[in-house]
Motif scaffolding. Sequence first.
Motif, short mmCIF file in Angstrom:
data_model
loop_
_atom_site.label_atom_id
_atom_site.label_comp_id
_atom_site.label_asym_id
_atom_site.label_seq_id
_atom_site.Cartn_x
_atom_site.Cartn_y
_atom_site.Cartn_z
N GLN A 255 10.13 -107.29 86.57
CA GLN A 255 9.35 -107.62 85.38
C GLN A 255 9.05 -109.11 85.30
O GLN A 255 7.95 -109.52 84.87
CB GLN A 255 10.09 -107.15 84.13
CG GLN A 255 10.21 -105.64 83.98
CD GLN A 255 8.83 -104.98 83.87
OE1 GLN A 255 7.90 -105.52 83.23
NE2 GLN A 255 8.71 -103.81 84.51
N LEU A 258 6.19 -109.75 87.69
CA LEU A 258 4.92 -109.25 87.14
C LEU A 258 4.42 -110.13 86.00
O LEU A 258 3.21 -110.37 85.86
CB LEU A 258 5.10 -107.81 86.65
CG LEU A 258 5.36 -106.75 87.75
CD1 LEU A 258 5.67 -105.39 87.12
CD2 LEU A 258 4.15 -106.64 88.68
N PHE A 259 5.36 -110.63 85.19
CA PHE A 259 4.97 -111.49 84.06
C PHE A 259 4.36 -112.81 84.55
O PHE A 259 3.37 -113.30 83.99
CB PHE A 259 6.20 -111.76 83.18
CG PHE A 259 5.90 -112.66 82.02
CD1 PHE A 259 5.13 -112.21 80.94
CD2 PHE A 259 6.38 -113.97 82.00
CE1 PHE A 259 4.86 -113.05 79.88
CE2 PHE A 259 6.11 -114.80 80.94
CZ PHE A 259 5.35 -114.34 79.87
N LEU A 263 0.76 -109.62 85.02
CA LEU A 263 0.56 -108.17 85.12
C LEU A 263 1.37 -107.40 84.09
O LEU A 263 1.34 -106.17 84.07
CB LEU A 263 0.93 -107.69 86.54
CG LEU A 263 0.09 -108.30 87.67
CD1 LEU A 263 0.59 -107.81 89.01
CD2 LEU A 263 -1.39 -107.95 87.48
N THR A 264 2.17 -108.07 83.26
CA THR A 264 2.92 -107.40 82.19
C THR A 264 3.07 -108.37 81.04
O THR A 264 2.79 -109.58 81.18
CB THR A 264 4.30 -106.93 82.67
OG1 THR A 264 4.90 -106.13 81.66
CG2 THR A 264 5.22 -108.11 82.96
N ARG A 268 7.82 -106.68 77.19
CA ARG A 268 8.41 -105.75 78.16
C ARG A 268 9.56 -106.41 78.91
O ARG A 268 10.61 -105.80 79.12
CB ARG A 268 7.33 -105.29 79.14
CG ARG A 268 7.86 -104.41 80.30
CD ARG A 268 8.59 -103.20 79.78
NE ARG A 268 9.16 -102.44 80.88
CZ ARG A 268 10.11 -101.52 80.75
NH1 ARG A 268 10.60 -101.28 79.53
NH2 ARG A 268 10.56 -100.88 81.80
#
Length: 393
Positions: A255, A258-259, A263-264, A268
């Motif tokens: 995560q 991705l952050f 992408l997130t 999350r």
Amino acid sequence: MKKRGSAAVIASLLLSIGGGAGAVEPYRVVSGDILQVSIYGETKLSGRFRIGPDGTIGFPLLGSFPVAGLSTADIARRLEEALAERIPAGSPAAVEIAEHAPVFVLGDVDKPGQVAFTPDMRVLEVVASAGGLRRPREVDGAILPLISAEQELADLRLMHFTGQVQRARLAAEAEGRAFSAADIPLDALVATEAMQRVVAAEVELFRRRKALLEAQDASLRAQSDSFDAEIDSLRQGIVLYEEEVGLLAKEAETQDTLFKKGLTVETRVNAVRREQAALQRSLLEARSFLARATQKRLEVRQRLEEVHMIRRRDDVIALRELEAAQARTERRIISASAALDELRAKGPGVVEERTTTVSYVLVRREPGGRRSIPVDDLAEVMPGDVLRVERTR
């Protein structure tokens, strides 16, 4: 009267006792008895408690607790039930008789008053403990010392035989083996019936003490098994927690990556971090529970060892004290025998028959009050009884 061999007499007695052991009525406590109560893990609730005239003991947390008329097993069970909501679960109670209520003897005995009770006690033994029958005033002065010397020697011989049986019982307890008095030699100058009663009392005492030790052993082993199961369950849970913590750590890294790439969302990432922290707390709690359960199991196993160690230590101490007492008794028997021989050489050895009759009445406490019971000299006496001895012409 001709006496049978020691092995035959005592072996047959033990056989008869063993054959009917299942039908023995458990002793029911009375006012004046002193109870030894042990509550596992609760030292402030353990100790000695005397049963009062109202049939109760003053027990911590419970106040006046009725026990009169109950067996020690019944008392232990009722204490567990009464304490169930007041102390932690898994605290079994053990109750045994620390000291029986005394017997009181009145009337035509040399030393009226209180006599210590022993299991299977008979009227004859109570009278002997009270110094025997009071001598008539008209007894000739030359015969009175002879009677006293004969009685003293008989009492000493019975005392010595009792010590031998006690020594055999204590040795069996200390060594963890079966108790047998078949090899103890009989004393030809002591009544066979009296020796049989001594053996029967020690056999019953051995059985009761063994049963108590086995009950304590079974209870502690059951607790240890329970902790074993709890520890196994906690260990399995910890393995699962560790696997989940590892998976969440990887998820958190993913995560984060991705952050950083957009992408997130941050919420999350934070949600995964919170889930990871909560799982780690649960893992720490499980490890704490495991440590406490392991400590509890260790304490139970130590208590199990202590129960057997204390019993063996007490038996060894009692054996050492008994050996010294037996040596003193043997020296007294030698002196009493010599004194008796000297008295017999100086005067008649046979005491003339007295034209008197001795009667015995037991006054016994019962639920409806006290009851007087005419008995003979071989009747069984119970704790708290009052024995009235009367001599009539």
